[in-house]
Design an enzyme around this catalytic site. Structure first.
Site, PDB file in Angstrom:
ATOM      1  CG  ASP A  46      10.167-102.167 -23.780  1.00 44.90           C
ATOM      2  OD1 ASP A  46       9.900-101.122 -23.145  1.00 44.90           O
ATOM      3  OD2 ASP A  46       9.426-102.631 -24.658  1.00 44.90           O
TER       4      ASP A  46
ATOM      5  CD  GLU B 251       3.983-101.913 -23.501  1.00 46.00           C
ATOM      6  OE1 GLU B 251       4.867-102.701 -23.156  1.00 46.00           O
ATOM      7  OE2 GLU B 251       4.212-100.827 -24.062  1.00 46.00           O
TER       8      GLU B 251
END
Length: 844
Positions: A324, A524
């Site tokens: 990520d 997020e």
């Protein structure tokens, strides 16, 4: 959440075990792998193929070390040029949320295809790097092709979980794949299979349910929809590579902390958090994304036991693991530029936005000096090429020549939107319905109020065109519809009349008020909360509901949110209450259910909290939510919620809270403006240039949590936080004798002239300077070290002394300069002083 071992219910598992206690991974050897028997060997639908392996071997036999490492590096489109792709031949690249071809938020499908074509042609051009291996483009299409203006946007996962319809999920995923393929992209970072256990986490809406069985079944459906069934059109012309993410445990961190620590036992890690991988990998998912979180203190990007021993060896996953957003840099001993540990642990592709060159060259050197075994590099590259061969990337035409490329009519096609409307209808959960107020009746005067009633961006949530889903207007959703659009249309059809009034004002008393309100968009990191209290310190939506109630007007509340929230006061003030989640671009479908054309069939995918601080999940020994998972009324059901739910705890959690202006995203009710000379621009993208000021999002701790400002000194310019429509906001409850304006600052250049921060409480028509305050930060900024984050604190008393009235604040912060300077800001708030030294001292 405590569950008994689930392995006996999973028919696809060949080998599985069960244990009731945490495992000691140091002693977990079996004849097959080092993995505990907790983890199963999966019967994966996509079987190994000699033809595929032979082709991979043939390609690898010709590759240099440099070419192999290039396959493992994934830059972001803002940080790589076509010529750099030609020079290095990277195996893949991505566009992050809010990143577009040429930096243009309104880039056309043709512009997306052109970038895909240019990158592809550069990757197969061997004139500089000697490689003809095709690259591939990955994108976060998490509720439709959500980066592209005009695409069909489906409800976020939490709403789809409420529908509990796996067949619909497969259909949605296939539509998403077709719209993605129409823009020349090969690979989608979905599905998210987090099983969220603490709804304070800011990614709760990306989870289908707190029930792992729903997540397992949905994961299989989405993978089949994106990639095609393994025995049918697998990775065919209408399909894309899927990514099951984020491995593993992201939904179970302590206190719902994004990128935090999961301390579940190994059995719980499998039973709760790994079920989506059982479903998705069994269906044939070709990639897995490593998670930002830790498990018992060890970051997943560097976790060899879980990435290699469990995922690859025991479970049998033969695709590749992608990182990520610079997640490797969080591994102990690593930086964004240097992380042999992640490669050795089993990471196959570094996702490396920003400066990727140092990581590329460092990794090459680490192989040459033996820090990273060449065998590990070969394994990673074999996995990457295996997926490329399976996807036909060596044989397919270039992106511009593929069957769906350039078919603009596929983007937001009416048939796709109709499936999205079905998903919206099935996602709605009716929590309260006194005296059968719903369905709405013919002949009614309907007042539609609330700031989400005619706001497609707000109803769509995060990951919507921009990363955080902010800075969008209805014009950014051609073909989409707001909730009011649907109510107005159906009201006319049944002989009623719907009137839009965001603030709830009216001339003739309505028969019923439909109030659409809820959370502002977030993604997020920026959506994490301390409690689940809705509008903790500013109950403006409750005030609107109570206004209607006091006037004897029945109220239907339509609540937009990415999670269950503590809304007891709002429930008490409502006669009917609908949890609408984040329905996406087809808001008109909400009216289909409000008017009774379709019944409410949605059921809660998460338990609804009884108190502001309750963390509750099905299976808890003391399970006592306000409403249980699976709850949902139909139109004929009797109401169950009373009007006197406990609201006393609201006051216990609201003291000492900050007024946040910027916490990754700009927080409501504030909006961001740029000014240079007489020019004024509302911020609606991740980069802007206006006159003397250049603005862009940047990273402090996590992706895009900071803002970088470059003043060129040619004329006065400013960045301004202001209230919506420049209305006054009463923020006095946040201000005490001990509060400060606090902001993190990093200066990138010398300070050559005044650089001011100011506030004002002047609304339209007020005389300039009648309620304003300005403080020069040039001296304290100049004293700070360059390119290092520091916190600046200014007592709010300094602003009060110059005449600021916090009961009617319009601009809580403006940063201005007429001189050349570059700086970044983050974490802006009016907050209680922590006791550290003040940057600015002032006297009344």
């Amino acid at each position: 959440m405590k569950l008994n071992c689930l392995t006996s219910t999973i028919a696809v598992i060949i080998l599985a075990g069960c244990s009731d206690s945490p495992q000691n991974t140091a002693s977990q050897s079996t004849s097959e792998s080092k993995a505990s028997a907790v983890w199963p060997a999966l019967d994966i639908a996509v079987k190994p193929s000699k033809d595929v392996e032979d082709k991979v071997s043939a390609v690898m036999a010709t590759m240099t070390l440099e070419q192999k490492i290039a396959q493992m590096i994934q830059p972001e489109i803002r940080n790589i040029t076509v010529e750099e792709m030609r020079q290095y031949g990277f195996g893949s690249y991505l566009n992050g949320g809010g990143s577009f071809p040429n930096g243009n938020k309104h880039a056309t499908p043709e512009e997306w295809i052109q970038l895909a074509e240019d990158m592809y042609q550069a990757s197969i051009d061997d004139s500089l790097d000697g490689s003809t291996i095709p690259t591939m483009w990955g994108t976060d299409a998490v509720h439709g092709h959500n980066n592209v203006v005009g695409a069909t946007l489906f409800p976020h996962n939490i709403g789809l979980g409420a529908a509990n319809n796996p067949a619909l999920m497969e259909k949605i995923a296939h539509i998403t794949a077709k719209e993605v393929m129409a823009t020349g992209i090969d690979w989608v970072f979905a599905p998210t299979v987090a099983v969220v256990q603490d709804d304070r986490w800011g990614r709760t809406y990306e989870s289908y349910s707190e029930n792992p069985e729903i997540v397992r079944e949905y994961a299989a459906s989405v993978v089949k929809g994106l990639q095609g069934p393994a025995d049918a059109d697998f990775l065919g012309d209408q399909r894309v590579i899927s990514t099951v993410k984020h491995f593993v445990g992201d939904g179970g961190t302590v206190a719902g902390d994004d990128q935090g620590d999961n301390i579940a036992s190994e059995q719980e890690l499998f039973d709760i958090h790994a079920q989506g991988y059982v479903g998705g990998l069994t269906a044939g998912a070709q990639s897995v994304m490593a998670s930002f979180n830790s498990w018992h203190g060890d970051k997943l990007h560097g976790h060899k036991y879980l990435l290699t021993d469990v995922l690859k060896t025991r479970m049998g996953f033969d695709g590749f693991v992608v990182g990520d957003w610079n997640g490797h840099g969080q591994v102990k001993g690593c930086t964004n530029d240097d992380c042999a540990q992640a490669v050795k642990a089993g990471l196959d592709i570094f996702m490396v936005p920003g400066d990727w060159k140092q990581l590329y060259y460092t990794t090459i050197e680490q192989v040459k000096n033996g820090t990273i075994p060449l065998a590990r590099i070969d394994d990673a590259v074999r996995r990457i090429l295996r997926v490329k061969v399976r996807a036909g990337l060596f044989d397919k035409p270039s992106p511009a020549a593929r069957p769906l490329s350039g078919k603009r009519d596929l983007i937001g096609h009416p048939d796709h939107r109709e499936v999205a409307r079905q998903a919206v209808r099935e996602s709605l959960v009716l929590l309260k319905n006194k005296q059968q107020l719903l369905p709405l009746k013919s002949g009614q005067q309907i007042l539609v109020a609330g700031d989400a009633a005619n706001n497609i961006g707000k109803q769509s949530g995060g990951w919507t065109i921009t990363w955080q889903g902010t800075n969008n207007t209805n014009e950014d959703f051609p073909g989409g519809s707001s909730i009011f659009d649907g109510i107005s249309t159906l009201a006319n059809e049944v002989g009623s009349k719907a009137t839009l009034s965001e603030d709830g004002s009216y001339t003739g008393k309505p028969d019923v008020a439909v109030v659409v309100f809820g959370e502002e968009p977030y993604a997020e990191g920026h959506g994490d909360r301390e409690t689940l209290v809705y509008q903790q310190n500013n109950k403006r939506d409750l005030a609107l509901l109570e206004k209607f109630k006091s006037e004897g007007i029945p109220v239907v509340s339509v609540f937009i949110s990415g999670r269950p929230m503590w809304v007891n006061p709002e429930l008490n003030a409502s006669d009917a209450f609908v949890a609408a989640w984040l329905p996406g671009s087809e808001g008109a479908a909400v009216a289909d259910v409000l008017f009774g054309k379709h019944d409410f069939t949605g059921r809660l995918p998460f338990s609804w909290p009884a108190t502001p601080s309750q963390v509750v999940n099905t299976g808890d020994e003391d399970y006592a939510p306000l409403l249980p998972i699976g709850f949902g009324l139909s139109l004929e059901d009797a109401n169950v919620l009373v009007d006197d739910l406990d609201t006393t705890l609201a006051q216990q959690v609201s003291s000492g809270q900050p007024l946040t202006l910027l916490d990754g995203a700009v927080q409501a009710p504030w909006v961001l403006w740029l000014q240079s000379g007489d020019q004024l621009l509302s911020v609606n993208a991740s980069t802007h240039t206006i006159g003397a000021l250049t603005y862009r999002t940047s990273d402090k701790v996590i992706q895009e949590d900071a803002r970088t400002l470059t003043f060129d000194g040619s004329e006065p310019a400013a960045l301004r936080f202001a209230s919506k429509s420049y209305f006054r906001e009463d923020v006095s409850s946040y201000v005490t004798d001990n509060t400060v304006l606090s902001l993190s600052v990093k200066r990138h250049s010398d300070i050559t002239g005044p650089l001011t921060v100011s506030m004002n409480c002047e609304s339209e028509g007020d005389a300039a300077g009648s309620c304003s305050a300005t403080i020069d930060l040039a001296a304290p900024l100049a004293a700070l070290p360059i390119d290092k984050w520091q916190t600046i604190t200014i007592p709010t008393a300094c602003f009060t002394a110059q005449g600021i009235d916090f009961t009617g604040l319009v601009v809580p912060l403006e940063i201005a300069s007429a001189s050349a300077v570059e700086l970044s800001i983050a974490e802006v708030a009016i907050a209680p002083h922590s006791g550290d030294n003040l940057t600015i001292q002032c006297t009344e």
